[in-house]
Design a protein around this motif. Structure first.
Motif, short mmCIF file in Angstrom:
data_model
loop_
_atom_site.label_atom_id
_atom_site.label_comp_id
_atom_site.label_asym_id
_atom_site.label_seq_id
_atom_site.Cartn_x
_atom_site.Cartn_y
_atom_site.Cartn_z
N GLU A 296 4.88 -4.10 12.01
CA GLU A 296 6.16 -4.41 11.38
C GLU A 296 6.04 -5.54 10.35
OE1 GLU A 296 8.94 -5.24 14.44
OE2 GLU A 296 8.94 -3.18 15.25
N GLN A 297 5.14 -6.50 10.61
CA GLN A 297 4.98 -7.60 9.65
C GLN A 297 4.51 -7.09 8.30
OE1 GLN A 297 5.87 -10.53 8.39
NE2 GLN A 297 5.22 -11.58 10.26
N MET A 298 3.58 -6.14 8.31
CA MET A 298 3.11 -5.56 7.04
C MET A 298 4.24 -4.81 6.34
SD MET A 298 0.79 -5.01 4.79
CE MET A 298 -0.88 -5.28 5.40
N TYR A 299 5.06 -4.08 7.10
CA TYR A 299 6.19 -3.38 6.49
C TYR A 299 7.16 -4.37 5.85
CZ TYR A 299 4.93 1.21 8.41
OH TYR A 299 4.30 2.40 8.67
N ARG A 300 7.41 -5.49 6.53
CA ARG A 300 8.34 -6.48 5.98
C ARG A 300 7.79 -7.11 4.70
NH1 ARG A 300 9.34 -7.77 11.59
NH2 ARG A 300 7.69 -9.35 11.52
N LEU A 301 6.50 -7.44 4.71
CA LEU A 301 5.91 -8.05 3.52
C LEU A 301 5.91 -7.07 2.34
CD1 LEU A 301 2.86 -9.89 5.16
CD2 LEU A 301 4.98 -10.91 4.31
N PHE A 302 5.58 -5.82 2.62
CA PHE A 302 5.58 -4.84 1.53
C PHE A 302 6.99 -4.59 1.01
CE2 PHE A 302 5.68 -0.51 -0.14
CZ PHE A 302 4.66 -0.58 -1.08
N GLN A 303 7.96 -4.63 1.91
CA GLN A 303 9.35 -4.46 1.50
C GLN A 303 9.76 -5.59 0.55
OE1 GLN A 303 11.26 -1.86 2.29
NE2 GLN A 303 13.04 -2.57 1.15
N THR A 304 9.26 -6.81 0.81
CA THR A 304 9.57 -7.93 -0.09
C THR A 304 8.89 -7.77 -1.44
OG1 THR A 304 9.76 -9.39 1.84
CG2 THR A 304 9.49 -10.44 -0.31
N ILE A 305 7.65 -7.26 -1.44
CA ILE A 305 6.88 -7.14 -2.67
C ILE A 305 7.38 -5.99 -3.54
CG2 ILE A 305 4.59 -6.71 -3.63
CD1 ILE A 305 3.41 -8.03 -1.17
N ALA A 306 7.66 -4.83 -2.91
CA ALA A 306 7.96 -3.62 -3.68
C ALA A 306 9.37 -3.08 -3.48
CB ALA A 306 6.95 -2.52 -3.31
N HIS A 307 10.12 -3.58 -2.48
CA HIS A 307 11.47 -3.09 -2.19
C HIS A 307 11.49 -1.60 -1.87
CE1 HIS A 307 13.97 -6.60 -4.08
NE2 HIS A 307 13.01 -7.01 -3.27
N ARG A 308 10.47 -1.15 -1.16
CA ARG A 308 10.43 0.22 -0.65
C ARG A 308 9.46 0.27 0.52
NH1 ARG A 308 7.35 0.79 -5.50
NH2 ARG A 308 5.21 1.49 -5.10
N ASP A 309 9.40 1.43 1.20
CA ASP A 309 8.55 1.56 2.37
C ASP A 309 7.12 1.88 1.96
OD1 ASP A 309 10.66 1.08 4.07
OD2 ASP A 309 11.22 3.20 4.20
N LEU A 310 6.18 1.46 2.79
CA LEU A 310 4.76 1.67 2.52
C LEU A 310 4.33 3.03 3.04
CD1 LEU A 310 2.01 0.58 1.58
CD2 LEU A 310 1.75 -0.48 3.85
N GLN A 311 3.72 3.80 2.14
CA GLN A 311 3.23 5.13 2.51
C GLN A 311 1.74 5.29 2.22
OE1 GLN A 311 5.07 7.32 4.10
NE2 GLN A 311 6.99 6.16 3.94
N LYS A 312 1.27 4.75 1.09
CA LYS A 312 -0.11 4.95 0.67
C LYS A 312 -0.73 3.62 0.25
CE LYS A 312 -1.31 8.52 -1.62
NZ LYS A 312 -1.50 9.51 -2.70
N GLN A 313 -2.06 3.60 0.25
CA GLN A 313 -2.79 2.41 -0.14
C GLN A 313 -2.59 2.10 -1.63
OE1 GLN A 313 -6.97 2.65 0.65
NE2 GLN A 313 -7.36 0.51 0.16
N GLU A 314 -2.48 3.13 -2.45
CA GLU A 314 -2.27 2.91 -3.89
C GLU A 314 -0.96 2.19 -4.15
OE1 GLU A 314 -2.50 6.69 -5.76
OE2 GLU A 314 -4.65 6.96 -5.36
N GLU A 315 0.06 2.46 -3.35
CA GLU A 315 1.33 1.77 -3.52
C GLU A 315 1.19 0.27 -3.24
OE1 GLU A 315 4.20 5.52 -2.15
OE2 GLU A 315 3.99 3.73 -0.88
N LEU A 316 0.36 -0.06 -2.24
CA LEU A 316 0.16 -1.47 -1.91
C LEU A 316 -0.57 -2.19 -3.04
CD1 LEU A 316 0.28 -3.84 0.04
CD2 LEU A 316 -1.77 -2.97 1.17
N LYS A 317 -1.63 -1.56 -3.57
CA LYS A 317 -2.37 -2.19 -4.67
C LYS A 317 -1.49 -2.36 -5.91
CE LYS A 317 -6.96 -0.61 -3.22
NZ LYS A 317 -8.16 0.16 -3.60
N GLU A 318 -0.71 -1.36 -6.21
CA GLU A 318 0.18 -1.44 -7.36
C GLU A 318 1.22 -2.55 -7.18
OE1 GLU A 318 3.37 1.37 -9.83
OE2 GLU A 318 2.27 2.15 -8.10
N ALA A 319 1.76 -2.65 -5.97
CA ALA A 319 2.76 -3.68 -5.70
C ALA A 319 2.17 -5.08 -5.83
CB ALA A 319 3.35 -3.47 -4.31
N LEU A 320 0.92 -5.25 -5.41
CA LEU A 320 0.28 -6.56 -5.52
C LEU A 320 0.04 -6.94 -6.98
CD1 LEU A 320 -2.31 -6.40 -2.58
CD2 LEU A 320 -0.15 -7.65 -2.65
#
Length: 413
Positions: A130-154
């Motif tokens: 859940e902590q990773m979901y919360r952090l990604f929600q703060t960075i991208a304002h959407r849910d995490l589905q793929k690794q490419e989304e995380l890299k793009e958001a960073l």
């Protein structure tokens, strides 16, 4: 009695089926699995046999005839099976609390203070807390589905108020917390590869680093002020010693005038020494009046030496570094005043050389040798502090003659 027996067998059959499903979910060892399959099959066949026997008693054709056994025996068999199922139920309840399951792993990951996520080779989320979901929600304002989304958001984290610190994998979130991001390649027992993405909370270390940086800047300012005060003390000490030497010359001049007056009033008086002292004092005053105010520090030093009646024999050149040249001139002045006041020196020898990746300066005089070992204090101590601040080395030789040697590495020079 037969109807109640069938009802009891049906309940036991349902309980056995539930245990089979739970055992399958928990991956219980094969012996218990096979035993429960055998119990389920036996109960299923028994309930069917009772049903056929019941139909036969009502005069309908039956494909299976129950053995001629008393119902109490069947009740005992079913009771034993029910007792076994009840025992397995209690054992299963206790085991479920102790055994690690997929839900247990998920719950444990959610308790962790770090954000962690595992991606498959295709880049999809396999396991995420859940902590990773919360952090990604703060960075991208959407849910995490793929690794490419995380890299793009960073890469585009500043869109939502998350800043990257010093182009490192450290991110400062709007709530003031600092998180460090990293990725690792991991494999499971079967050799399947996954990408592990982790966010670590480094807020405390980040704040300590900021405070340490501020304290370092404050210490630099304090050190700068202390160096300025120390330099002023060194200058005042040098001027005081030069003044003392000039006062000594004025005293010599007065002594010379007195000697000349006495030679004029007395017959056959030896006035050569008086004339020499008087001439020496007059030359010193004249040289002092010719002080080159617009010249550099080294030229002023030579003029001061000339004023004090000291001949300077200089070999080599000053360092091209202004800081090191300034330190060398301070050492020259200190040796000049000390040589005149304490050793009666009339000549100062200075040798400067730059070789073997080192710059060195050696200062000696023709005055009397020191009575005891010289311990750096006052001006010499201040010079040694300047030398050490610039990574140099200072050595003082007391016997058989005084010598001051300062050495700097070429890269610092």
């Amino acid at each position: 009695m037969q109807t109640f027996l069938m009802l009891a067998i049906l309940l036991s059959l349902v309980a056995s089926l539930i245990l089979l499903l739970v055992f399958h979910d928990m991956k219980i060892d094969n012996r218990k699995w096979h035993m429960n399959i055998a119990i389920f099959v036996f109960l299923f066949l028994l309930v069917n046999a009772l049903a056929y026997s019941y139909e036969a008693e009502r005069g309908k054709p039956a494909y299976f005839q129950m053995p001629d056994v008393s119902l109490w025996i069947w009740w005992c068999i079913v009771g034993v099976i029910d007792g076994l199922l009840i025992w397995e139920g209690f054992w299963l309840h206790r085991t479920r609390k102790e055994k690690i399951r997929q839900n247990s792993i998920k719950e444990a990951m959610n308790v962790l203070p770090i954000g962690i996520c595992y991606f498959t080779e295709d880049g999809y989320v396999k396991l995420c807390n859940e902590q990773m979901y919360r952090l990604f929600q703060t960075i991208a304002h959407r849910d995490l589905q793929k690794q490419e989304e995380l890299k793009e958001a960073l890469c585009l984290c500043e869109r939502y108020g998350v800043s990257r610190i010093n182009n490192k994998e450290i991110y400062l979130f709007p709530d003031g917390k600092a998180w460090s991001y990293r990725e690792n390649e991991v494999t499971d027992r079967k050799g399947k590869a996954y990408t592990e993405a982790i966010f670590l909370d480094i807020t405390k270390k980040y704040e300590e680093k900021i405070n340490l940086t501020k304290q370092t800047e404050q210490l630099k300012e304090i050190a700068k002020e202390l160096r300025y005060l120390s330099d002023n003390v060194l200058i005042l000490t040098r001027e005081r010693e030069v003044l003392a030497a000039k006062t000594k010359l004025h005293d010599q001049m007065g002594a010379g005038l007195t000697a000349i007056r006495q030679s004029l009033t007395q017959e056959n008086a030896d006035d050569k020494e008086a004339v020499r002292l008087f001439r020496h004092a007059v030359n010193a005053i004249w040289n002092d009046n010719q002080y080159p105010l617009e010249e550099g520090d080294f030229e002023r030093f030579l003029q001061d030496a000339k004023t004090l009646g000291v001949e300077v024999v200089c070999v080599g050149d000053l360092s091209e570094s202004e800081e090191l040249a300034s330190i060398c001139i301070l050492a020259m002045r200190e040796c000049l005043t000390n040589g005149v006041c304490h050793a009666g020196a009339t000549e100062l020898s200075i040798k400067m050389q730059n070789e073997n990746h080192q710059y060195s300066i050696c200062i000696t005089n023709n005055g009397a040798a020191p009575d005891k070992e010289i311990v750096p204090k006052g001006g010499l101590y201040n010079i040694s502090r300047h030398v050490f601040d610039y990574g140099g080395e200072m050595r003082i030789q007391s016997f058989p003659y005084f010598a001051l040697t300062i050495t700097f590495q070429e890269e610092r020079a």
